[in-house]
Design a protein around this motif. Structure first.
Motif, PDB file in Angstrom:
ATOM      1  N   GLY A 113      39.747  29.585  33.181  1.00  0.00           N
ATOM      2  CA  GLY A 113      39.527  28.759  32.207  1.00  0.00           C
ATOM      3  C   GLY A 113      39.272  26.813  31.904  1.00  0.00           C
ATOM      4  O   GLY A 113      39.552  26.173  31.629  1.00  0.00           O
ATOM      5  N   GLY A 114      38.854  26.462  33.443  1.00  0.00           N
ATOM      6  CA  GLY A 114      38.192  25.717  33.652  1.00  0.00           C
ATOM      7  C   GLY A 114      39.134  24.646  34.448  1.00  0.00           C
ATOM      8  O   GLY A 114      38.943  23.296  34.744  1.00  0.00           O
ATOM      9  N   GLU A 115      40.338  25.441  34.809  1.00  0.00           N
ATOM     10  CA  GLU A 115      41.101  24.696  35.297  1.00  0.00           C
ATOM     11  C   GLU A 115      41.489  25.021  36.907  1.00  0.00           C
ATOM     12  O   GLU A 115      40.484  25.882  37.970  1.00  0.00           O
ATOM     13  CB  GLU A 115      42.757  25.454  35.634  1.00  0.00           C
ATOM     14  N   TYR A 116      41.997  23.999  37.731  1.00  0.00           N
ATOM     15  CA  TYR A 116      41.142  24.251  39.006  1.00  0.00           C
ATOM     16  C   TYR A 116      42.894  23.620  40.447  1.00  0.00           C
ATOM     17  O   TYR A 116      43.896  23.867  39.002  1.00  0.00           O
ATOM     18  CB  TYR A 116      40.070  23.105  39.387  1.00  0.00           C
ATOM     19  N   GLY A 117      42.766  24.517  41.302  1.00  0.00           N
ATOM     20  CA  GLY A 117      43.955  24.690  41.771  1.00  0.00           C
ATOM     21  C   GLY A 117      43.641  25.324  43.833  1.00  0.00           C
ATOM     22  O   GLY A 117      42.621  25.578  43.433  1.00  0.00           O
ATOM     23  N   LEU A 118      44.652  25.653  44.096  1.00  0.00           N
ATOM     24  CA  LEU A 118      43.980  26.190  45.446  1.00  0.00           C
ATOM     25  C   LEU A 118      43.914  27.820  44.924  1.00  0.00           C
ATOM     26  O   LEU A 118      44.793  28.175  43.971  1.00  0.00           O
ATOM     27  CB  LEU A 118      45.849  26.422  46.514  1.00  0.00           C
ATOM     28  N   THR A 119      42.612  28.127  45.802  1.00  0.00           N
ATOM     29  CA  THR A 119      42.606  29.455  45.374  1.00  0.00           C
ATOM     30  C   THR A 119      41.676  30.143  46.966  1.00  0.00           C
ATOM     31  O   THR A 119      40.656  29.606  47.840  1.00  0.00           O
ATOM     32  CB  THR A 119      41.045  30.205  43.641  1.00  0.00           C
ATOM     33  N   PRO A 120      42.570  31.376  46.733  1.00  0.00           N
ATOM     34  CA  PRO A 120      40.835  31.970  48.220  1.00  0.00           C
ATOM     35  C   PRO A 120      39.181  31.493  47.331  1.00  0.00           C
ATOM     36  O   PRO A 120      38.089  32.445  48.270  1.00  0.00           O
ATOM     37  CB  PRO A 120      41.889  33.361  48.384  1.00  0.00           C
ATOM     38  N   GLY A 121      39.296  31.731  46.181  1.00  0.00           N
ATOM     39  CA  GLY A 121      38.242  32.205  45.454  1.00  0.00           C
ATOM     40  C   GLY A 121      37.851  33.099  45.126  1.00  0.00           C
ATOM     41  O   GLY A 121      37.432  34.100  46.126  1.00  0.00           O
ATOM     42  N   VAL A 122      37.800  33.022  43.786  1.00  0.00           N
ATOM     43  CA  VAL A 122      37.823  34.618  43.377  1.00  0.00           C
ATOM     44  C   VAL A 122      36.261  35.225  42.195  1.00  0.00           C
ATOM     45  O   VAL A 122      35.670  33.338  41.536  1.00  0.00           O
ATOM     46  CB  VAL A 122      38.317  35.622  42.752  1.00  0.00           C
ATOM     47  N   ASP A 123      35.754  35.752  42.797  1.00  0.00           N
ATOM     48  CA  ASP A 123      33.762  35.937  42.024  1.00  0.00           C
ATOM     49  C   ASP A 123      34.911  36.877  40.837  1.00  0.00           C
ATOM     50  O   ASP A 123      34.310  38.005  40.865  1.00  0.00           O
ATOM     51  CB  ASP A 123      32.954  36.741  42.667  1.00  0.00           C
ATOM     52  N   LEU A 124      35.175  36.596  39.428  1.00  0.00           N
ATOM     53  CA  LEU A 124      35.015  37.394  37.978  1.00  0.00           C
ATOM     54  C   LEU A 124      34.503  38.090  37.825  1.00  0.00           C
ATOM     55  O   LEU A 124      34.222  39.352  37.701  1.00  0.00           O
ATOM     56  CB  LEU A 124      35.954  36.398  37.574  1.00  0.00           C
ATOM     57  N   ASP A 125      33.128  37.329  37.569  1.00  0.00           N
ATOM     58  CA  ASP A 125      31.889  38.525  37.391  1.00  0.00           C
ATOM     59  C   ASP A 125      31.746  39.535  38.398  1.00  0.00           C
ATOM     60  O   ASP A 125      31.614  40.847  37.763  1.00  0.00           O
ATOM     61  CB  ASP A 125      30.718  37.779  37.425  1.00  0.00           C
ATOM     62  N   ALA A 126      32.204  39.453  39.661  1.00  0.00           N
ATOM     63  CA  ALA A 126      32.419  40.692  40.145  1.00  0.00           C
ATOM     64  C   ALA A 126      33.684  41.356  40.436  1.00  0.00           C
ATOM     65  O   ALA A 126      33.509  42.945  40.638  1.00  0.00           O
ATOM     66  CB  ALA A 126      32.689  39.998  41.990  1.00  0.00           C
ATOM     67  N   ALA A 127      34.376  41.120  38.836  1.00  0.00           N
ATOM     68  CA  ALA A 127      35.556  42.423  38.789  1.00  0.00           C
ATOM     69  C   ALA A 127      35.374  42.529  37.646  1.00  0.00           C
ATOM     70  O   ALA A 127      36.691  43.000  37.317  1.00  0.00           O
ATOM     71  CB  ALA A 127      36.848  40.923  38.759  1.00  0.00           C
ATOM     72  N   ARG A 128      34.600  41.932  37.020  1.00  0.00           N
ATOM     73  CA  ARG A 128      34.139  43.355  35.803  1.00  0.00           C
ATOM     74  C   ARG A 128      33.791  44.654  35.891  1.00  0.00           C
ATOM     75  O   ARG A 128      33.348  44.793  36.351  1.00  0.00           O
ATOM     76  CB  ARG A 128      33.121  42.392  34.703  1.00  0.00           C
ATOM     77  N   PRO A 129      33.828  45.183  34.673  1.00  0.00           N
ATOM     78  CA  PRO A 129      33.514  46.133  34.558  1.00  0.00           C
ATOM     79  C   PRO A 129      32.048  47.276  34.930  1.00  0.00           C
ATOM     80  O   PRO A 129      31.850  47.798  35.442  1.00  0.00           O
ATOM     81  CB  PRO A 129      33.609  47.168  32.841  1.00  0.00           C
ATOM     82  N   GLU A 130      31.053  46.303  34.980  1.00  0.00           N
ATOM     83  CA  GLU A 130      29.647  46.912  34.434  1.00  0.00           C
ATOM     84  C   GLU A 130      29.207  46.338  36.448  1.00  0.00           C
ATOM     85  O   GLU A 130      28.469  46.328  36.819  1.00  0.00           O
ATOM     86  CB  GLU A 130      28.795  46.012  33.805  1.00  0.00           C
ATOM     87  N   THR A 131      30.106  45.279  37.412  1.00  0.00           N
ATOM     88  CA  THR A 131      30.233  45.370  37.995  1.00  0.00           C
ATOM     89  C   THR A 131      30.570  45.863  39.488  1.00  0.00           C
ATOM     90  O   THR A 131      30.091  45.573  40.341  1.00  0.00           O
ATOM     91  CB  THR A 131      29.181  42.969  38.529  1.00  0.00           C
TER      92      THR A 131
END
Length: 303
Positions: free
Chosen positions: A87-105
């Motif tokens: 949702g546009g927030e920033y922080g420490l993250t390993p880096g997630v590709d949210l689109d790769a976690a959707r049902p179609e992908t």
């Protein structure tokens, strides 16, 4: 002796959020440069263990574990990366590709594209030339970092083992999945899952997954439903009295979600470190002594 060095890797994202800052822990010689503090590596080549932090948990919280892993004959890499969360927030993250976690992908690519980029960057470190065995790699992670390791390992051919603490593959309904869905892990190697009986963060996050009743632990469900049978090489360790942040030392109370956690009634960090290093030694070093330790551990579920 264990020493460390700093490195950087381009891991995607719009500048200035595209850089990961790495800390590489390695077995070192006893004598080094007094002016620079640089100590050359000793021995090797060593398998590489890449550890993915939890959201908004700094890599230094896992330094104790990285040192334990390196002391067991590995090079252990942690990293910090500031990037977009949700949702546009920033922080420490390993880096997630949210689109790769959707049902179609889901299943078509890794959900953590930073992993191959970091592994490739390690080959550029002059001090460690000939010391890194990048054909023998393990992925580890805590919380969301563990989830990304479980969802990405099969897309990195050199990964031979995966371990995760306080992590599971139950997926958020906001990504379009039905409530209570446990995604199959994307792994082609042995997996060690571990979790504490006092994990308040997982319990406090169940509304994300449509499982508010807490009827079944998501980590246990992941072990039973997300992993295919591997003749006893997959392991589940439930640590009595440990909580979500047992693996982190110190716990930063100003960040992340430690406020959701339950008070720990035990601090089994030495046992956790011993379990992880025995698991890594078994599957990356093919060490018979590590296998004996692993096989002799009580109260471990095997699949």
């Amino acid at each position: 002796m264990i020493r460390s060095l700093w490195w950087a890797a381009a891991t995607g994202g719009e500048p200035p959020f595209g850089t990961s800052h790495l800390k590489v822990h390695y077995p070192a010689a006893e004598q080094g440069d007094r002016l620079t503090g640089v100590f050359p590596p000793e021995g090797g080549p060593y398998p590489v263990v890449l550890f993915l932090s939890g959201i908004n948990v700094g890599q230094d919280a896992y330094r104790w574990l990285a040192v334990e892993i390196a002391s067991a004959g590995f090079v252990c890499v942690t990293f910090d990366r500031v990037g977009e969360l949700f949702g546009g927030e920033y922080g420490l993250t390993p880096g997630v590709d949210l689109d790769a976690a959707r049902p179609e992908t889901y299943g078509t690519r890794a959900t953590c594209p930073a992993i191959p980029a970091i592994l490739e960057s390690l080959a550029e470190i002059e001090l460690l030339k000939g010391v890194l065995d990048l054909d023998r790699v393990a992925l580890g992670g805590h919380s969301a970092g563990g989830t990304l390791a479980l969802q990405s390992a099969a897309h990195v051919p050199s990964v031979k083992a995966v371990f995760a603490y306080g992590a599971h593959t139950m997926v958020a309904t906001m990504l379009g999945w039905p409530a209570g869905t446990v995604l199959p892990a994307q792994v082609d190697c042995p997996v060690l899952l571990s979790v504490g009986t006092r994990d308040g963060v997982i319990m406090g996050s169940s509304d994300r997954y449509g499982q508010e009743s807490h009827e079944r632990d998501p980590v246990t469900r992941t072990f039973e439903e997300a992993l295919s049978d591997r003749g006893g090489e997959h392991l589940l360790a439930v640590l009595e009295g440990a909580n979500h942040f047992t693996i982190a030392d110190p716990v930063d109370r100003t960040a992340a979600r430690a406020f959701l956690d339950l008070p720990a009634t035990a601090e089994p960090r030495p046992e956790l470190a011993g379990l992880i290093t025995a698991f890594l030694g078994t599957h990356l070093h093919e060490d018979a002594r590590a296998r004996t330790v692993l096989d002799g551990l009580p109260d471990i579920r095997r699949r």
